[in-house]
Structure formats: C-alpha cells, structure tokens
Design a protein around this motif. Structure first.
Motif, PDB file in Angstrom:
ATOM      1  N   TRP A  50     -11.427 -30.672  31.111  1.00 16.43           N
ATOM      2  CA  TRP A  50     -10.113 -30.078  31.360  1.00 16.43           C
ATOM      3  C   TRP A  50     -10.286 -28.716  32.014  1.00 16.43           C
ATOM      4  CZ3 TRP A  50      -5.448 -32.376  29.723  1.00 16.43           C
ATOM      5  CH2 TRP A  50      -5.594 -33.531  28.944  1.00 16.43           C
ATOM      6  N   GLY A  51      -9.510 -28.459  33.057  1.00 21.29           N
ATOM      7  CA  GLY A  51      -9.574 -27.169  33.714  1.00 21.29           C
ATOM      8  C   GLY A  51     -10.759 -27.073  34.658  1.00 21.29           C
ATOM      9  N   THR A  52     -10.857 -25.925  35.308  1.00 21.71           N
ATOM     10  CA  THR A  52     -11.956 -25.675  36.236  1.00 21.71           C
ATOM     11  C   THR A  52     -12.813 -24.546  35.681  1.00 21.71           C
ATOM     12  OG1 THR A  52     -10.558 -24.134  37.488  1.00 21.71           O
ATOM     13  CG2 THR A  52     -10.630 -26.432  38.224  1.00 21.71           C
ATOM     14  N   GLY A  53     -14.063 -24.535  36.077  1.00 20.11           N
ATOM     15  CA  GLY A  53     -14.977 -23.534  35.559  1.00 20.11           C
ATOM     16  C   GLY A  53     -15.721 -24.043  34.335  1.00 20.11           C
ATOM     17  N   SER A  54     -16.564 -23.191  33.780  1.00 18.26           N
ATOM     18  CA  SER A  54     -17.398 -23.574  32.650  1.00 18.26           C
ATOM     19  C   SER A  54     -16.568 -23.734  31.384  1.00 18.26           C
ATOM     20  CB  SER A  54     -18.480 -22.513  32.424  1.00 18.26           C
ATOM     21  OG  SER A  54     -19.331 -22.871  31.358  1.00 18.26           O
ATOM     22  N   ALA A  55     -16.742 -24.859  30.701  1.00 19.04           N
ATOM     23  CA  ALA A  55     -15.963 -25.130  29.487  1.00 19.04           C
ATOM     24  C   ALA A  55     -16.275 -24.113  28.397  1.00 19.04           C
ATOM     25  CB  ALA A  55     -16.247 -26.531  28.979  1.00 19.04           C
ATOM     26  N   GLN A  56     -15.230 -23.598  27.762  1.00 15.26           N
ATOM     27  CA  GLN A  56     -15.389 -22.654  26.661  1.00 15.26           C
ATOM     28  C   GLN A  56     -15.336 -23.330  25.303  1.00 15.26           C
ATOM     29  OE1 GLN A  56     -12.983 -19.008  27.052  1.00 15.26           O
ATOM     30  NE2 GLN A  56     -12.423 -19.700  29.089  1.00 15.26           N
ATOM     31  N   ALA A  57     -14.707 -24.503  25.235  1.00 15.11           N
ATOM     32  CA  ALA A  57     -14.553 -25.217  23.970  1.00 15.11           C
ATOM     33  C   ALA A  57     -14.987 -26.661  24.140  1.00 15.11           C
ATOM     34  CB  ALA A  57     -13.105 -25.154  23.491  1.00 15.11           C
ATOM     35  N   VAL A  58     -15.570 -27.213  23.072  1.00 16.71           N
ATOM     36  CA  VAL A  58     -15.954 -28.622  23.023  1.00 16.71           C
ATOM     37  C   VAL A  58     -15.200 -29.263  21.862  1.00 16.71           C
ATOM     38  CG1 VAL A  58     -17.830 -30.264  22.622  1.00 16.71           C
ATOM     39  CG2 VAL A  58     -18.238 -28.226  24.006  1.00 16.71           C
ATOM     40  N   LEU A  59     -14.641 -30.450  22.083  1.00 16.61           N
ATOM     41  CA  LEU A  59     -13.842 -31.148  21.085  1.00 16.61           C
ATOM     42  C   LEU A  59     -14.504 -32.482  20.748  1.00 16.61           C
ATOM     43  CD1 LEU A  59     -10.341 -30.547  22.737  1.00 16.61           C
ATOM     44  CD2 LEU A  59     -11.547 -29.065  21.111  1.00 16.61           C
ATOM     45  N   LEU A  60     -14.715 -32.729  19.442  1.00 14.33           N
ATOM     46  CA  LEU A  60     -15.371 -33.949  18.973  1.00 14.33           C
ATOM     47  C   LEU A  60     -14.435 -34.698  18.026  1.00 14.33           C
ATOM     48  CD1 LEU A  60     -18.969 -32.556  18.242  1.00 14.33           C
ATOM     49  CD2 LEU A  60     -18.104 -33.602  20.352  1.00 14.33           C
ATOM     50  N   HIS A  61     -14.080 -35.917  18.385  1.00 17.11           N
ATOM     51  CA  HIS A  61     -13.068 -36.695  17.682  1.00 17.11           C
ATOM     52  C   HIS A  61     -13.600 -37.376  16.419  1.00 17.11           C
ATOM     53  CE1 HIS A  61     -14.891 -40.494  19.024  1.00 17.11           C
ATOM     54  NE2 HIS A  61     -15.113 -39.869  20.167  1.00 17.11           N
ATOM     55  N   ASP A  62     -12.699 -37.994  15.677  1.00 16.95           N
ATOM     56  CA  ASP A  62     -13.035 -38.741  14.469  1.00 16.95           C
ATOM     57  C   ASP A  62     -13.533 -40.140  14.821  1.00 16.95           C
ATOM     58  OD1 ASP A  62     -13.337 -39.403  11.823  1.00 16.95           O
ATOM     59  OD2 ASP A  62     -11.240 -39.095  11.262  1.00 16.95           O
ATOM     60  N   ALA A  63     -14.089 -40.832  13.823  1.00 15.18           N
ATOM     61  CA  ALA A  63     -14.531 -42.209  14.011  1.00 15.18           C
ATOM     62  C   ALA A  63     -13.364 -43.082  14.454  1.00 15.18           C
ATOM     63  CB  ALA A  63     -15.121 -42.742  12.701  1.00 15.18           C
ATOM     64  N   ARG A  64     -13.669 -44.041  15.315  1.00 14.75           N
ATOM     65  CA  ARG A  64     -12.709 -45.034  15.803  1.00 14.75           C
ATOM     66  C   ARG A  64     -11.639 -44.447  16.725  1.00 14.75           C
ATOM     67  NH1 ARG A  64     -13.953 -45.361  10.678  1.00 14.75           N
ATOM     68  NH2 ARG A  64     -15.253 -47.123  10.036  1.00 14.75           N
ATOM     69  N   ARG A  65     -11.865 -43.246  17.226  1.00 14.39           N
ATOM     70  CA  ARG A  65     -10.959 -42.664  18.200  1.00 14.39           C
ATOM     71  C   ARG A  65     -11.782 -42.302  19.444  1.00 14.39           C
ATOM     72  NH1 ARG A  65      -6.464 -38.770  16.206  1.00 14.39           N
ATOM     73  NH2 ARG A  65      -5.290 -40.008  17.735  1.00 14.39           N
ATOM     74  N   SER A  66     -11.324 -41.366  20.261  1.00 14.64           N
ATOM     75  CA  SER A  66     -12.066 -41.013  21.469  1.00 14.64           C
ATOM     76  C   SER A  66     -11.645 -39.641  21.955  1.00 14.64           C
ATOM     77  CB  SER A  66     -11.807 -42.056  22.580  1.00 14.64           C
ATOM     78  OG  SER A  66     -10.518 -41.882  23.128  1.00 14.64           O
ATOM     79  N   ALA A  67     -12.188 -39.241  23.092  1.00 10.71           N
ATOM     80  CA  ALA A  67     -11.851 -37.950  23.692  1.00 10.71           C
ATOM     81  C   ALA A  67     -10.354 -37.823  23.952  1.00 10.71           C
ATOM     82  CB  ALA A  67     -12.622 -37.767  25.003  1.00 10.71           C
ATOM     83  N   ARG A  68      -9.671 -38.937  24.173  1.00 16.09           N
ATOM     84  CA  ARG A  68      -8.242 -38.894  24.470  1.00 16.09           C
ATOM     85  C   ARG A  68      -7.409 -38.493  23.249  1.00 16.09           C
ATOM     86  NH1 ARG A  68      -6.296 -41.061  28.987  1.00 16.09           N
ATOM     87  NH2 ARG A  68      -4.618 -39.599  28.424  1.00 16.09           N
TER      88      ARG A  68
END
Length: 307
Positions: A50-68
């Motif tokens: 998401w966005g342009t440039g170097s990512a500042q945050a990383v998001l890790l989802h729960d089991a049986r879900r995804s990045a969406r």
C-alpha cells in the motif's frame, strides 16, 4: 499442492466502498499492488503493498484469512504499508508438511519483510500473525522494532477449528457455513472472507484458498505456542514498544493471560477498545491506525535519542 496463484484483474475494486464506509475522502485511488517473492524455505510468499515508498508498517493476519483482511486498516493508516499472506494463506504457497506453527512460518515471513519492507518500524498482527511476529525475534530481532498485538498473546489461540466441508457448491453455501461456525464475526467480515478466501475449481465448486481449510481438522492443531512468552519478554528487554489491543467484548485475552503479561512484560501497554465487538482490525480500524502511528512516533523518538 500449492495455493492458487491467479489474481483477478479486479481484485481491488472493493476498496472505494471500504474507504467510503470509513468516511475517508480521497482524490485518487490508493496505490496498491499484489507482490510475490520466492523464499529459500520453499515456494513463494505473496503480499499487498500500500502506498509508495518504503513500507513503515507490516501487517500479519490470523489463521484462515489473508492480507486482504487488513484493507480497512491499511486505508486508515495512509502510510506505505505491507500486508502479507502468511505461508499457506491467500496467494502464498502451501507448506508441503502442512505445519503452520508460528516458529515454522517466521523464516519465510522474515524473508518477505526483508524483500518488501526492510525499513519497517512496526509489525501489527492478530492471532497466528501476532504469534508469528513474536517468533521473528528468535532469529531476526533486527526486523522487530515495534509490536502491536491484536487480541493475542501466547496461549490464547482457539483450539481445533470447526470441522466442515472443504468444497462448496457455491460461495453462498460457503458463506452460510462460515456464519454458522463463526457467529461472533460481523456479517461484513465473513462476507469479505468468502469473497477473498475462496476460489473456484474446474468442476465449478468452491474451496478455501488457505491450506488449513483443506486439511483434516486433526492435522491443523498446534498453531499456538506458549513458549513464545520468552521471546516476547526478550523483545521488551530490547526496549521495543509493545501495545496489546483488545476488544471491549468477546476478547480471547482473559485475566490469566493479562496477568502473565503484567508479570513478564511490564513495559507493555494494554489498550481496550470498548466499542469493538471482536474483530478490531475491521470494526475499529481508525482507532487502531492511531495506535500504530503512536508506536511509530515512539520509535522515531527513541531513534532520535540514539542519534
């Protein structure tokens, strides 16, 4: 077997509606793209940038879900962000051994972060993703600069998932099953999960993208790891800011686990979002975005003192 790799051209067409629901006014559509990286542990890991440039945050989802699962939060953050598909989920490859414990997932996740977001300052996760974020500290402490753990601590993940069919005649049938087995989840969350986490087979049936939904229930235990308390304490000992976020109702963080947190990670901050009913990243995405920005500010102030 691997996960389905094809991505529909219209994968992100629902973002405008999500932004409208959040009350976010945007002149342009958010810059968002699907990405893949091959990892030495086998196969590839996919993610959404998401966005342009170097990512500042990383998001890790729960089991049986995804990045969406993070769409609303990524929109609310409005900073360069990386949402990863854990191995065996979304568009990432399935593990050949079918083992999805946090320590097993951490090496591939670390590779993906180094490839896509090497300068990230905070990792936010929920459920299996939160425990995987903690597990990163074992061999990759350089990647863990700030932690936001959403309704998750070691020893708090639910046990065996509800047994059910691995194939459905239609997405409507999959949605009905998911709502019956997950009555605590808001309808819009289960609808999004079916939309993003199912894929159609050549015979017209629908199946889960994630490997766990295609494994016998008895083979998908063991996602939790209480030994991660030691790693979480080690993260705190390095001075890393840690925020634990829990919903006002329906939290899986009971007094015993919160007491263990107070005993072993005295610097952790616990925030209860009273208006949340269980899926914080969806129903309180704006408030959660504020908390993540607070952690980013804490990191920047700490780095300023070191300079």
């Amino acid at each position: 077997m691997t996960s389905k790799q094809a991505v529909a051209e219209n994968e992100f067409t629902d973002l405008t509606a999500i932004a409208d629901d959040l009350g976010l006014s945007r002149v342009d559509a958010p810059a968002v793209q699907r990405r893949w990286v091959n990892v030495i542990t086998g196969g590839h890991v996919s993610g959404v940038s998401w966005g342009t440039g170097s990512a500042q945050a990383v998001l890790l989802h729960d089991a049986r879900r995804s990045a969406r699962a993070w769409d609303a939060l990524a929109l609310a953050l409005d900073i360069p962000t990386l949402a990863l598909d854990l191995p065996g989920h979304g568009r990432s490859n399935w593990r050949k051994d079918g083992v999805y414990t946090p320590r097993k997932l951490a090496p591939a996740v670390a590779e993906a972060i180094k490839s896509f977001a090497p300068s990230a300052k905070v990792i936010a996760g929920t459920g299996l993703g939160a425990l995987t974020a903690i597990a990163l500290n074992a061999r990759h402490p350089d990647l863990v600069h700030g932690l936001v753990l959403i309704d998750t601590l070691p020893g708090t993940l639910p046990g065996r998932p509800a047994e059910g069919p691995t194939r459905f005649a239609s997405r409507e049938q999959a949605l009905a099953w998911l709502r019956e087995t997950s009555p605590w989840a808001p309808p819009e969350v289960t609808a999004a999960d079916v939309r993003h986490e199912t894929t159609q087979e050549s015979d017209g049936s629908w199946t889960w993208r994630h490997h766990l939904g295609n494994l016998p229930a008895e083979d998908s235990d063991g996602l939790d790891d209480e030994t991660l308390w030691d790693l979480l304490a080690a993260v705190a000992a390095r001075g890393v800011p840690i925020v634990v976020v829990r919903p006002g109702t329906g939290s899986r963080l009971k007094e015993a686990s919160l007491g263990e947190l107070r005993r072993r990670v005295v610097t952790a901050r616990v925030v209860t979002l009273a208006e949340s009913t269980g899926v914080v990243e969806s129903d309180q995405s704006l408030r959660l975005a504020e908390l993540i920005h607070d952690v980013l500010s804490t990191f920047d102030r700490f780095q300023g003192r070191l300079a």
